[in-house]
Design a protein around this motif. Structure first.
Motif, PDB file in Angstrom:
ATOM      1  N   ASP A  42      -5.762 -33.981 -13.021  1.00  0.00           N
ATOM      2  CA  ASP A  42      -7.102 -33.797 -13.590  1.00  0.00           C
ATOM      3  C   ASP A  42      -7.343 -32.308 -13.812  1.00  0.00           C
ATOM      4  O   ASP A  42      -6.977 -31.482 -12.963  1.00  0.00           O
ATOM      5  N   ARG A  43      -7.969 -31.973 -14.951  1.00  0.00           N
ATOM      6  CA  ARG A  43      -8.213 -30.559 -15.296  1.00  0.00           C
ATOM      7  C   ARG A  43      -9.644 -30.356 -15.773  1.00  0.00           C
ATOM      8  O   ARG A  43     -10.224 -31.220 -16.407  1.00  0.00           O
ATOM      9  N   TRP A  44     -10.117 -29.152 -15.489  1.00  0.00           N
ATOM     10  CA  TRP A  44     -11.431 -28.727 -15.946  1.00  0.00           C
ATOM     11  C   TRP A  44     -11.330 -27.298 -16.442  1.00  0.00           C
ATOM     12  O   TRP A  44     -10.529 -26.519 -15.948  1.00  0.00           O
ATOM     13  N   PHE A  45     -12.175 -26.951 -17.392  1.00  0.00           N
ATOM     14  CA  PHE A  45     -12.306 -25.569 -17.865  1.00  0.00           C
ATOM     15  C   PHE A  45     -13.732 -25.108 -17.598  1.00  0.00           C
ATOM     16  O   PHE A  45     -14.684 -25.840 -17.853  1.00  0.00           O
ATOM     17  N   SER A  46     -13.860 -23.891 -17.105  1.00  0.00           N
ATOM     18  CA  SER A  46     -15.176 -23.302 -16.860  1.00  0.00           C
ATOM     19  C   SER A  46     -15.720 -22.733 -18.166  1.00  0.00           C
ATOM     20  O   SER A  46     -14.976 -22.582 -19.144  1.00  0.00           O
ATOM     21  N   PRO A  47     -17.000 -22.360 -18.160  1.00  0.00           N
ATOM     22  CA  PRO A  47     -17.506 -21.572 -19.291  1.00  0.00           C
ATOM     23  C   PRO A  47     -16.850 -20.186 -19.279  1.00  0.00           C
ATOM     24  O   PRO A  47     -16.228 -19.787 -18.296  1.00  0.00           O
ATOM     25  N   TRP A  48     -17.023 -19.457 -20.355  1.00  0.00           N
ATOM     26  CA  TRP A  48     -16.509 -18.082 -20.454  1.00  0.00           C
ATOM     27  C   TRP A  48     -17.455 -17.124 -19.752  1.00  0.00           C
ATOM     28  O   TRP A  48     -18.656 -17.365 -19.665  1.00  0.00           O
ATOM     29  N   GLY A  58     -16.187 -18.149  -8.447  1.00  0.00           N
ATOM     30  CA  GLY A  58     -17.522 -18.534  -8.879  1.00  0.00           C
ATOM     31  C   GLY A  58     -17.508 -19.473 -10.068  1.00  0.00           C
ATOM     32  O   GLY A  58     -18.209 -20.492 -10.079  1.00  0.00           O
ATOM     33  N   LEU A  59     -16.707 -19.143 -11.080  1.00  0.00           N
ATOM     34  CA  LEU A  59     -16.661 -19.994 -12.277  1.00  0.00           C
ATOM     35  C   LEU A  59     -16.139 -21.390 -11.971  1.00  0.00           C
ATOM     36  O   LEU A  59     -16.570 -22.367 -12.580  1.00  0.00           O
ATOM     37  N   SER A  60     -15.207 -21.482 -11.039  1.00  0.00           N
ATOM     38  CA  SER A  60     -14.611 -22.793 -10.751  1.00  0.00           C
ATOM     39  C   SER A  60     -15.407 -23.591  -9.732  1.00  0.00           C
ATOM     40  O   SER A  60     -15.088 -24.743  -9.469  1.00  0.00           O
TER      41      SER A  60
END
Length: 173
Positions: free
Chosen positions: A26-32, A79-81
């Motif tokens: 499973d994968r997720w991308f944070s905002p920039w 923080g982003l993750s």
């Protein structure tokens, strides 16, 4: 370079993700997030790390311009993750195999790719999850990577946060 970005998990970022909701891969991308000179200056004040690499004195460095602290990048990644995914995290128990692949320059944009690498049951109410995390810049280049290990709650733990029976009243004093 990571090449073509993998598909993001179908799980929504704002929903709490419990141990049972996760699967290997499973994968997720944070905002920039933009990394500014002010971010670097504030991090230097907070940590006391005033190395010239992180200031205008870096013009004579191997990079030819100032760079962000590596630990600032790691902190931004954490923080982003933290909400991508919005895991029911109980504790961070380790960071391993951390690599600082490339510098982060002032004005770079970064985001985090988080992937579930391993899941192990840890008692009845939590599991130990190993995540591969990558901090990626605006050019698609991985600037940092490594593994985070966290304890993640099961749905059972969320329903019963402690072992004590809260329905019993305390004796009057």
């Amino acid at each position: 370079m990571i090449g073509n970005p993998p598909q993001q998990s179908d799980k929504l970022d704002h929903e709490t993700v419990f141990l049972e909701d996760m699967g290997i891969g499973d994968r997720w991308f944070s905002p920039w997030r933009d990394i500014s000179a002010d971010d670097v200056a504030e991090f230097a004040v907070l940590t006391g790390d005033n190395d010239p690499l992180h200031s205008d004195d870096a013009l004579r460095s191997p990079f030819g311009e100032p760079i962000a602290h590596g630990l600032l990048g790691l902190s931004v990644l954490a923080g982003l993750s933290s909400k991508h995914p919005n895991a029911a995290t109980l504790a961070l128990v380790g960071i391993s195999d951390w690599q600082f692949e490339s510098p982060i320059f002032f004005g770079d944009r970064v985001q985090v790719c988080t992937e579930v690498e391993q899941i192990q049951q840890h008692g009845r109410r939590s599991g130990r999850v190993t995540w591969i995390r990558q901090l990626i810049n605006q050019n698609g280049k991985v600037v940092q990577r490594g593994r985070f290990v966290t304890l993640v709650a099961t749905r059972l733990r969320a329903r019963h946060p402690s072992g004590r029976d809260r329905s019993k009243s305390l004796p009057a004093r």
